[in-house]
Design an enzyme around this catalytic site. Structure first.
Site, PDB file in Angstrom:
ATOM      1  N   GLU A  78       4.804  40.318  16.297  1.00 53.90           N
ATOM      2  CA  GLU A  78       6.071  41.041  16.153  1.00 53.90           C
ATOM      3  C   GLU A  78       6.606  40.906  14.726  1.00 53.90           C
ATOM      4  O   GLU A  78       7.725  40.468  14.488  1.00 53.90           O
ATOM      5  CB  GLU A  78       7.112  40.583  17.176  1.00 53.90           C
ATOM      6  CG  GLU A  78       6.926  41.236  18.537  1.00 53.90           C
ATOM      7  CD  GLU A  78       8.206  41.322  19.342  1.00 53.90           C
ATOM      8  OE1 GLU A  78       8.968  42.287  19.140  1.00 53.90           O
ATOM      9  OE2 GLU A  78       8.440  40.432  20.177  1.00 53.90           O
ATOM     10  N   TYR A 180      -1.117  40.394  19.766  1.00 52.23           N
ATOM     11  CA  TYR A 180       0.184  40.603  20.393  1.00 52.23           C
ATOM     12  C   TYR A 180      -0.073  41.547  21.562  1.00 52.23           C
ATOM     13  O   TYR A 180      -0.179  42.761  21.404  1.00 52.23           O
ATOM     14  CB  TYR A 180       1.174  41.205  19.396  1.00 52.23           C
ATOM     15  CG  TYR A 180       2.511  41.573  20.000  1.00 52.23           C
ATOM     16  CD1 TYR A 180       3.121  40.768  20.956  1.00 52.23           C
ATOM     17  CD2 TYR A 180       3.172  42.738  19.603  1.00 52.23           C
ATOM     18  CE1 TYR A 180       4.346  41.113  21.512  1.00 52.23           C
ATOM     19  CE2 TYR A 180       4.402  43.081  20.141  1.00 52.23           C
ATOM     20  CZ  TYR A 180       4.981  42.269  21.091  1.00 52.23           C
ATOM     21  OH  TYR A 180       6.188  42.607  21.643  1.00 52.23           O
ATOM     22  N   ASP A 220       0.977  35.887  21.193  1.00 52.08           N
ATOM     23  CA  ASP A 220       1.805  36.213  22.344  1.00 52.08           C
ATOM     24  C   ASP A 220       0.930  37.013  23.299  1.00 52.08           C
ATOM     25  O   ASP A 220       0.708  38.202  23.098  1.00 52.08           O
ATOM     26  CB  ASP A 220       3.014  37.025  21.888  1.00 52.08           C
ATOM     27  CG  ASP A 220       3.903  37.470  23.045  1.00 52.08           C
ATOM     28  OD1 ASP A 220       3.564  37.157  24.214  1.00 52.08           O
ATOM     29  OD2 ASP A 220       4.918  38.133  22.792  1.00 52.08           O
ATOM     30  N   ASN A 222       1.585  37.471  26.497  1.00 50.66           N
ATOM     31  CA  ASN A 222       2.450  38.151  27.460  1.00 50.66           C
ATOM     32  C   ASN A 222       2.008  37.943  28.909  1.00 50.66           C
ATOM     33  O   ASN A 222       2.061  38.875  29.723  1.00 50.66           O
ATOM     34  CB  ASN A 222       2.542  39.647  27.128  1.00 50.66           C
ATOM     35  CG  ASN A 222       3.880  40.004  26.507  1.00 50.66           C
ATOM     36  OD1 ASN A 222       4.930  39.484  26.912  1.00 50.66           O
ATOM     37  ND2 ASN A 222       3.864  40.901  25.529  1.00 50.66           N
ATOM     38  N   ASP A 340      13.084  34.582  19.936  1.00 46.09           N
ATOM     39  CA  ASP A 340      13.167  34.206  21.353  1.00 46.09           C
ATOM     40  C   ASP A 340      11.867  33.545  21.816  1.00 46.09           C
ATOM     41  O   ASP A 340      11.681  33.294  23.000  1.00 46.09           O
ATOM     42  CB  ASP A 340      13.504  35.419  22.230  1.00 46.09           C
ATOM     43  CG  ASP A 340      12.520  36.571  22.070  1.00 46.09           C
ATOM     44  OD1 ASP A 340      11.734  36.559  21.093  1.00 46.09           O
ATOM     45  OD2 ASP A 340      12.546  37.495  22.897  1.00 46.09           O
TER      46      ASP A 340
END
Length: 362
Positions: A78, A180, A220, A222, A340
Site C-alpha cells: 500500500e 499485497y 499483506d 489479507n 492500521d
C-alpha cells in the site's frame, strides 16, 4: 505537514530530485552485479497504508525503528503513490508520477526522505498502480543486491501485475516475494470473490513452479489462517455487510476470515511445503502482540484484530529461522507508526558455507 526535509524548490527551478537507480532502469528486469555481496538475513514487511503519509507524518518514529532493527530487506505494501504517466497516456509502474505540481512535490518529498539515512543504504524498486491505490516497494541494502527483480508472478521482464501487487527478487540461494493480496470483499456479485480465487490459484501455481529454490513470501496476504489468528473468532465469522449473506456458506464472514479463503491458504502452505514463520515460533494466542491489523478505534471494530501480514518460508529454511515478531499492539495503542498494520520482522541464521540452495541446512 511536519517539516523534516529541505524546502521544496519553487516551480520552474532547474534543480530536480535525484532519481533512484530503479527509476533510471525504467522498471525493467536487469542483471545486477557488485563486490562484497552477501545474502540478506534480516527482513521487514509492512503495509504502510500510504507510504507518502508515513513519510510526511511519522518519519522520525519509522526512521528510529528501521535504524534499530537494521533490516537487509524492507518490503512495503500500500505505497499509494501513482505511477508515472500523464492522464490518458500509458503508465510506467516502476517510476513515481511527477507530471503535475502536486505529484512533483510528492515525489520530491519521497526522494529526499529516501536519500537520507537509514534509507540511503538501500536501493528501491517500485511497482505502482495508476492512481493512489495499492502498490508495493522493495528496499534492499546495497551490499545484498538480488540477481534479478520481477514485478509479476510469471517472471516476465518489465510486466507489472495490476495495481502493482507483486515484487519478486531472486537472490543466489532463495527468492523473496513481496505481495499485497487483493481483499476478498463481501459480495459475489461484485466479482471480488472471483478475483481473490484467481489470485490464490496463481499464488499456488507460482509456489509449485518455483520449488527449485527456497522461498520467502512476505506482505499483506489479507487472510487469517486459523481462529488463533483473530482476536474475536465468533465476531469475524458472523460479520456481514448491510445484512448480505453469500449463497455459499464458506464465503460468509469477514473478508480474510472466510472459510474458503482460509482453506485455500492452507492448501498453498501444504502443497507448497511452506511454513508460517510467526506461528512456527509462537504457538499460543497472544492478545497483546499477536495480531498485525487493527480495526477502526471507533465503532464495532474497536479492539478487534487480525493477523493478515506474514512471512511464509519454505520448509527448507525451517532450521534457520531465528525470529519473527509483530511490532505493535493495535491502532489505538503504540507501534503502528500511523498505519492500521503492524510492521513484521523476520530473521534467518547464516547459511552453511558449503550448503547448496536446495538443502535444508542452507
Amino acid at each position: 505537514m511536519k517539516r523534516f526535509f529541505k524546502p521544496i524548490e519553487k516551480e520552474g527551478s532547474s534543480k530536480k530530485p535525484s532519481l533512484s537507480p530503479s527509476e533510471k532502469d525504467d522498471g525493467e528486469n536487469r542483471e545486477i552485479s557488485g563486490e562484497d555481496k552477501r545474502e540478506p538475513l534480516k527482513f521487514l514487511t509492512w503495509n504502510a497504508n500510504s507510504f507518502l503519509l508515513r513519510v510526511k507524518n511519522d518519519w522520525p518514529e519509522l526512521n528510529k525503528f528501521v535504524t534499530s532493527f537494521d533490516p537487509d530487506v524492507i518490503a512495503i505494501q500500500e505505497v499509494r503513490v501513482p505511477a508515472a504517466g500523464s492522464k490518458g497516456a500509458p503508465k510506467n509502474p516502476g517510476e513515481l508520477k511527477d507530471d503535475t505540481n502536486s505529484s512533483r512535490e510528492e515525489k520530491q518529498i519521497l526522494i529526499r526522505a529516501l536519500s537520507s539515512l537509514p534509507f540511503a543504504n538501500y536501493r528501491v524498486w517500485w511497482s505502482l498502480a495508476d492512481s493512489k491505490y495499492a502498490g508495493t516497494a522493495l528496499f534492499v541494502k546495497k551490499c545484498c543486491q538480488p540477481k534479478n527483480v520481477f514485478f509479476n508472478l510469471d517472471k516476465r521482464a518489465s510486466k507489472h501485475e495490476p495495481d502493482g501487487r507483486v515484487i519478486l527478487a531472486e537472490f543466489d540461494t532463495f527468492r523473496l516475494l513481496n505481495t499485497y493480496a487483493p481483499n476478498n470483499g463481501w459480495k459475489e456479485e461484485e466479482n471480488s470473490f472471483i478475483r481473490r480465487r484467481k489470485w490464490d490459484k496463481r499464488i499456488l501455481d507460482f509456489v509449485l513452479q518455483s520449488s527449485d529454490k527456497p522461498l520467502i513470501w512476505c506482505g499483506d496476504l489479507n487472510v487469517s489462517h486459523e481462529e488463533i489468528d483473530v482476536s474475536h473468532p465468533e465476531f469475524f465469522s458472523a460479520a456481514k455487510l448491510n445484512g448480505y449473506v453469500p449463497p455459499n456458506k464458506e464465503d460468509c464472514g469477514q473478508p480474510g476470515f472466510t472459510l474458503s479463503e482460509r482453506k485455500r491458504f492452507g492448501t498453498i502452505l501444504k502443497e507448497g511445503k511452506l511454513i508460517d514463520a510467526y506461528r512456527f515460533l509462537h504457538k499460543e494466542k497472544d492478545m497483546e502482540c499477536g495480531f498485525s491489523w487493527s480495526g477502526h478505534p471507533i465503532g464495532k471494530y474497536r479492539g478487534k484484530r487480525m493477523r493478515i501480514d506474514y512471512f511464509v518460508v519454505s520448509e527448507k529454511l525451517k532450521d534457520r529461522i531465528v525470529a519473527c515478531e509483530i511490532h505493535g499492539k493495535g491502532i489505538e495503542l503504540q507501534g503502528f507508526y500511523g498505519s492500521d498494520h503492524c510492521p513484521i520482522t523476520f530473521e534467518l541464521s547464516q547459511a552453511c558455507p558449503n550448503a547448496k540452495h536446495g538443502e535444508a541446512s542452507m
